[in-house]
Design a protein around this motif. Structure first.
Motif, PDB file in Angstrom:
ATOM      1  N   ALA A 110      -3.997   1.091 -34.792  1.00  0.00           N
ATOM      2  CA  ALA A 110      -3.536  -0.223 -34.364  1.00  0.00           C
ATOM      3  C   ALA A 110      -4.021  -0.478 -32.930  1.00  0.00           C
ATOM      4  O   ALA A 110      -3.884   0.380 -32.060  1.00  0.00           O
ATOM      5  N   ILE A 111      -4.612  -1.636 -32.730  1.00  0.00           N
ATOM      6  CA  ILE A 111      -5.072  -2.028 -31.396  1.00  0.00           C
ATOM      7  C   ILE A 111      -3.983  -2.915 -30.796  1.00  0.00           C
ATOM      8  O   ILE A 111      -3.633  -3.945 -31.365  1.00  0.00           O
ATOM      9  N   THR A 112      -3.440  -2.489 -29.680  1.00  0.00           N
ATOM     10  CA  THR A 112      -2.358  -3.254 -29.073  1.00  0.00           C
ATOM     11  C   THR A 112      -2.922  -4.355 -28.177  1.00  0.00           C
ATOM     12  O   THR A 112      -3.945  -4.173 -27.524  1.00  0.00           O
ATOM     13  N   PRO A 113      -2.253  -5.481 -28.169  1.00  0.00           N
ATOM     14  CA  PRO A 113      -2.708  -6.575 -27.311  1.00  0.00           C
ATOM     15  C   PRO A 113      -2.465  -6.242 -25.839  1.00  0.00           C
ATOM     16  O   PRO A 113      -1.614  -5.409 -25.514  1.00  0.00           O
ATOM     17  N   PRO A 114      -3.191  -6.887 -24.960  1.00  0.00           N
ATOM     18  CA  PRO A 114      -2.942  -6.658 -23.535  1.00  0.00           C
ATOM     19  C   PRO A 114      -1.530  -7.129 -23.171  1.00  0.00           C
ATOM     20  O   PRO A 114      -1.019  -8.062 -23.783  1.00  0.00           O
ATOM     21  N   THR A 115      -0.937  -6.478 -22.230  1.00  0.00           N
ATOM     22  CA  THR A 115       0.385  -6.910 -21.785  1.00  0.00           C
ATOM     23  C   THR A 115       0.292  -7.891 -20.624  1.00  0.00           C
ATOM     24  O   THR A 115       1.223  -8.646 -20.377  1.00  0.00           O
ATOM     25  N   GLU A 116      -0.863  -7.857 -19.927  1.00  0.00           N
ATOM     26  CA  GLU A 116      -1.034  -8.784 -18.808  1.00  0.00           C
ATOM     27  C   GLU A 116      -2.514  -9.089 -18.605  1.00  0.00           C
ATOM     28  O   GLU A 116      -3.340  -8.184 -18.528  1.00  0.00           O
ATOM     29  N   VAL A 117      -2.833 -10.370 -18.550  1.00  0.00           N
ATOM     30  CA  VAL A 117      -4.191 -10.811 -18.202  1.00  0.00           C
ATOM     31  C   VAL A 117      -4.079 -11.785 -17.046  1.00  0.00           C
ATOM     32  O   VAL A 117      -3.153 -12.587 -16.988  1.00  0.00           O
ATOM     33  N   LYS A 118      -5.014 -11.666 -16.106  1.00  0.00           N
ATOM     34  CA  LYS A 118      -4.989 -12.522 -14.921  1.00  0.00           C
ATOM     35  C   LYS A 118      -6.399 -12.978 -14.582  1.00  0.00           C
ATOM     36  O   LYS A 118      -7.377 -12.347 -14.956  1.00  0.00           O
ATOM     37  N   CYS A 119      -6.440 -14.051 -13.826  1.00  0.00           N
ATOM     38  CA  CYS A 119      -7.698 -14.565 -13.303  1.00  0.00           C
ATOM     39  C   CYS A 119      -8.028 -13.799 -12.022  1.00  0.00           C
ATOM     40  O   CYS A 119      -7.290 -13.860 -11.049  1.00  0.00           O
ATOM     41  N   VAL A 120      -9.118 -13.035 -12.056  1.00  0.00           N
ATOM     42  CA  VAL A 120      -9.545 -12.256 -10.895  1.00  0.00           C
ATOM     43  C   VAL A 120     -10.971 -12.681 -10.544  1.00  0.00           C
ATOM     44  O   VAL A 120     -11.891 -12.482 -11.337  1.00  0.00           O
ATOM     45  N   ASN A 121     -11.115 -13.302  -9.383  1.00  0.00           N
ATOM     46  CA  ASN A 121     -12.421 -13.784  -8.932  1.00  0.00           C
ATOM     47  C   ASN A 121     -13.111 -14.680  -9.974  1.00  0.00           C
ATOM     48  O   ASN A 121     -14.302 -14.544 -10.232  1.00  0.00           O
ATOM     49  N   GLY A 122     -12.353 -15.563 -10.582  1.00  0.00           N
ATOM     50  CA  GLY A 122     -12.916 -16.511 -11.531  1.00  0.00           C
ATOM     51  C   GLY A 122     -13.178 -15.968 -12.919  1.00  0.00           C
ATOM     52  O   GLY A 122     -13.771 -16.645 -13.745  1.00  0.00           O
ATOM     53  N   VAL A 123     -12.722 -14.731 -13.188  1.00  0.00           N
ATOM     54  CA  VAL A 123     -12.940 -14.102 -14.501  1.00  0.00           C
ATOM     55  C   VAL A 123     -11.592 -13.611 -15.039  1.00  0.00           C
ATOM     56  O   VAL A 123     -10.852 -12.918 -14.343  1.00  0.00           O
ATOM     57  N   CYS A 124     -11.304 -13.973 -16.277  1.00  0.00           N
ATOM     58  CA  CYS A 124     -10.078 -13.465 -16.904  1.00  0.00           C
ATOM     59  C   CYS A 124     -10.233 -11.972 -17.150  1.00  0.00           C
ATOM     60  O   CYS A 124     -11.226 -11.524 -17.730  1.00  0.00           O
ATOM     61  N   THR A 125      -9.244 -11.212 -16.712  1.00  0.00           N
ATOM     62  CA  THR A 125      -9.323  -9.754 -16.731  1.00  0.00           C
ATOM     63  C   THR A 125      -8.034  -9.177 -17.284  1.00  0.00           C
ATOM     64  O   THR A 125      -6.944  -9.650 -16.964  1.00  0.00           O
ATOM     65  N   VAL A 126      -8.172  -8.115 -18.100  1.00  0.00           N
ATOM     66  CA  VAL A 126      -6.995  -7.399 -18.588  1.00  0.00           C
ATOM     67  C   VAL A 126      -6.483  -6.525 -17.463  1.00  0.00           C
ATOM     68  O   VAL A 126      -7.221  -5.700 -16.907  1.00  0.00           O
ATOM     69  N   ILE A 127      -5.220  -6.711 -17.090  1.00  0.00           N
ATOM     70  CA  ILE A 127      -4.601  -5.914 -16.025  1.00  0.00           C
ATOM     71  C   ILE A 127      -3.932  -4.683 -16.640  1.00  0.00           C
ATOM     72  O   ILE A 127      -4.068  -3.585 -16.170  1.00  0.00           O
TER      73      ILE A 127
END
Length: 128
Positions: A110-127
């Motif tokens: 099972a692939i778990t979804p990210p718990t937090e994604v944020k905009c970092v320097n104009g790019v959406c990033t998984v935190i």
């Protein structure tokens, strides 16, 4: 009787060397088609920059043979979400059919979804 088996064997071998139908009129999904769709989706996502005030989201992507997504795509909330969902839904269905056609197997983890994604320097990033 031996010649019948020889003819049958030769015809089977020759069928394996037939040219592929570039128009894919058979209705079968090819790995090239999947890669093309995947690239279209990535290009669409990459065409939108993220901004702190808009935020980012994620969506399940692909279809493992045992069920569930292969991964999650992160995207800026500035994309047209309905269009992205439709593109991903079409890709996921193509991937599911491809798995059936090729008798694909996977690890079934099972692939778990990210718990937090944020905009970092104009790019959406998984935190996390």
């Amino acid at each position: 009787m031996k010649w019948v088996f020889k003819v049958l064997a030769i015809s089977l071998v020759l069928q394996g060397f037939q040219c592929s139908d570039s128009n894919n009129t058979s209705g079968l999904i090819t790995s090239t088609q999947l890669e093309t769709k995947k690239q279209e989706i990535q290009n669409y996502i990459n065409s939108s920059s993220c901004y702190e005030n808009l935020g980012c989201g994620y969506i399940a992507f692909g279809s493992k043979p045992c069920g569930g997504p292969w991964s999650y795509l992160v995207f800026s909330n500035s994309v047209n979400l309905d269009k992205l969902k439709e593109m991903v839904l079409n890709y996921n269905e193509m991937n599911r059919l491809y798995n059936i056609q090729t008798n694909a197997m996977s690890d079934c983890m099972a692939i778990t979804p990210p718990t937090e994604v944020k905009c970092v320097n104009g790019v959406c990033t998984v935190i996390k």
